[in-house]
Design a protein around this motif. Structure first.
Motif, short mmCIF file in Angstrom:
data_model
loop_
_atom_site.label_atom_id
_atom_site.label_comp_id
_atom_site.label_asym_id
_atom_site.label_seq_id
_atom_site.Cartn_x
_atom_site.Cartn_y
_atom_site.Cartn_z
N MET A 198 0.84 -1.19 0.00
CA MET A 198 0.00 0.00 0.00
C MET A 198 0.89 1.25 0.00
N PRO A 199 0.64 2.18 -0.90
CA PRO A 199 1.44 3.41 -0.96
C PRO A 199 1.25 4.29 0.28
N ASN A 200 2.26 5.10 0.60
CA ASN A 200 2.12 6.05 1.70
C ASN A 200 1.38 7.29 1.20
N ARG A 201 1.32 8.31 2.03
CA ARG A 201 0.52 9.49 1.65
C ARG A 201 1.12 10.27 0.48
N TRP A 202 2.36 9.97 0.11
CA TRP A 202 2.99 10.60 -1.06
C TRP A 202 2.94 9.67 -2.26
N ASN A 203 2.14 8.61 -2.15
CA ASN A 203 1.94 7.63 -3.22
C ASN A 203 3.21 6.81 -3.51
N ILE A 204 4.07 6.66 -2.50
CA ILE A 204 5.28 5.86 -2.65
C ILE A 204 4.96 4.45 -2.17
N PRO A 205 5.07 3.45 -3.03
CA PRO A 205 4.79 2.08 -2.63
C PRO A 205 5.74 1.61 -1.52
N GLU A 206 5.26 0.70 -0.68
CA GLU A 206 6.05 0.19 0.43
C GLU A 206 7.39 -0.38 -0.02
N SER A 207 7.39 -1.11 -1.13
CA SER A 207 8.64 -1.71 -1.60
C SER A 207 9.66 -0.64 -1.96
N LEU A 208 9.23 0.47 -2.57
CA LEU A 208 10.13 1.55 -2.91
C LEU A 208 10.57 2.28 -1.63
N GLU A 209 9.67 2.46 -0.69
CA GLU A 209 10.03 3.06 0.60
C GLU A 209 11.18 2.30 1.23
N ARG A 210 11.04 0.98 1.32
CA ARG A 210 12.09 0.15 1.94
C ARG A 210 13.41 0.30 1.20
N GLU A 211 13.36 0.30 -0.12
CA GLU A 211 14.58 0.43 -0.92
C GLU A 211 15.28 1.76 -0.67
N VAL A 212 14.50 2.84 -0.65
CA VAL A 212 15.07 4.18 -0.45
C VAL A 212 15.60 4.33 0.97
N ILE A 213 14.88 3.81 1.95
CA ILE A 213 15.35 3.89 3.34
C ILE A 213 16.66 3.13 3.49
N ALA A 214 16.80 2.01 2.82
CA ALA A 214 18.05 1.25 2.88
C ALA A 214 19.19 2.00 2.17
N ARG A 215 18.88 2.74 1.13
CA ARG A 215 19.90 3.44 0.35
C ARG A 215 20.33 4.77 1.00
N ASP A 216 19.36 5.54 1.46
CA ASP A 216 19.63 6.92 1.92
C ASP A 216 19.70 6.99 3.44
N LYS A 217 20.89 6.86 3.97
CA LYS A 217 21.12 6.94 5.43
C LYS A 217 21.45 8.35 5.87
N ALA A 218 21.66 9.22 4.89
CA ALA A 218 21.98 10.63 5.14
C ALA A 218 21.26 11.46 4.09
#
Length: 105
Positions: free
Chosen positions: A1-21
């Protein structure tokens, strides 16, 4: 399910893993950061909410996100805010440098 910015959960997880700063100023994120520059916020590198891809979605600090707002990336990178914080295209995260390089002229 996408977040309020329409970002799918799978993409959220990927970006959180990539962007630590912050992809702009490189300040490392701190869980429950006390200052804005330590807190992560979702960013559309190219300000188009319809572009929800790993190349356009990133995490930046609340300070950079508030400063950039809806400004064009390259114009914002030349702003007084970026000069004051030492933010330059060549020092930005690879996802930002790729967005600049791939941008249609």
């Amino acid at each position: 399910m996408p977040n309020r910015w329409n970002i799918p959960e799978s993409l959220e997880r990927e970006v959180i893993a990539r962007d630590k700063a912050c992809v702009y100023c490189s300040v490392r994120f701190v869980a429950n950061g006390a200052v804005r520059r330590e807190r992560a916020s979702w960013e559309h590198i190219v300000n188009d909410a319809r572009i929800v891809t790993r190349e356009n979605i990133a995490l930046c600090c609340v300070g950079c996100n508030a400063s950039k707002g809806a400004k064009d990336l390259e114009l914002w990178l030349g702003s007084n805010y970026c000069r004051a914080w030492g933010i330059a295209p060549e020092a930005a995260a690879p996802v930002v440098r790729d967005a600049i390089r791939e941008r249609p002229r």
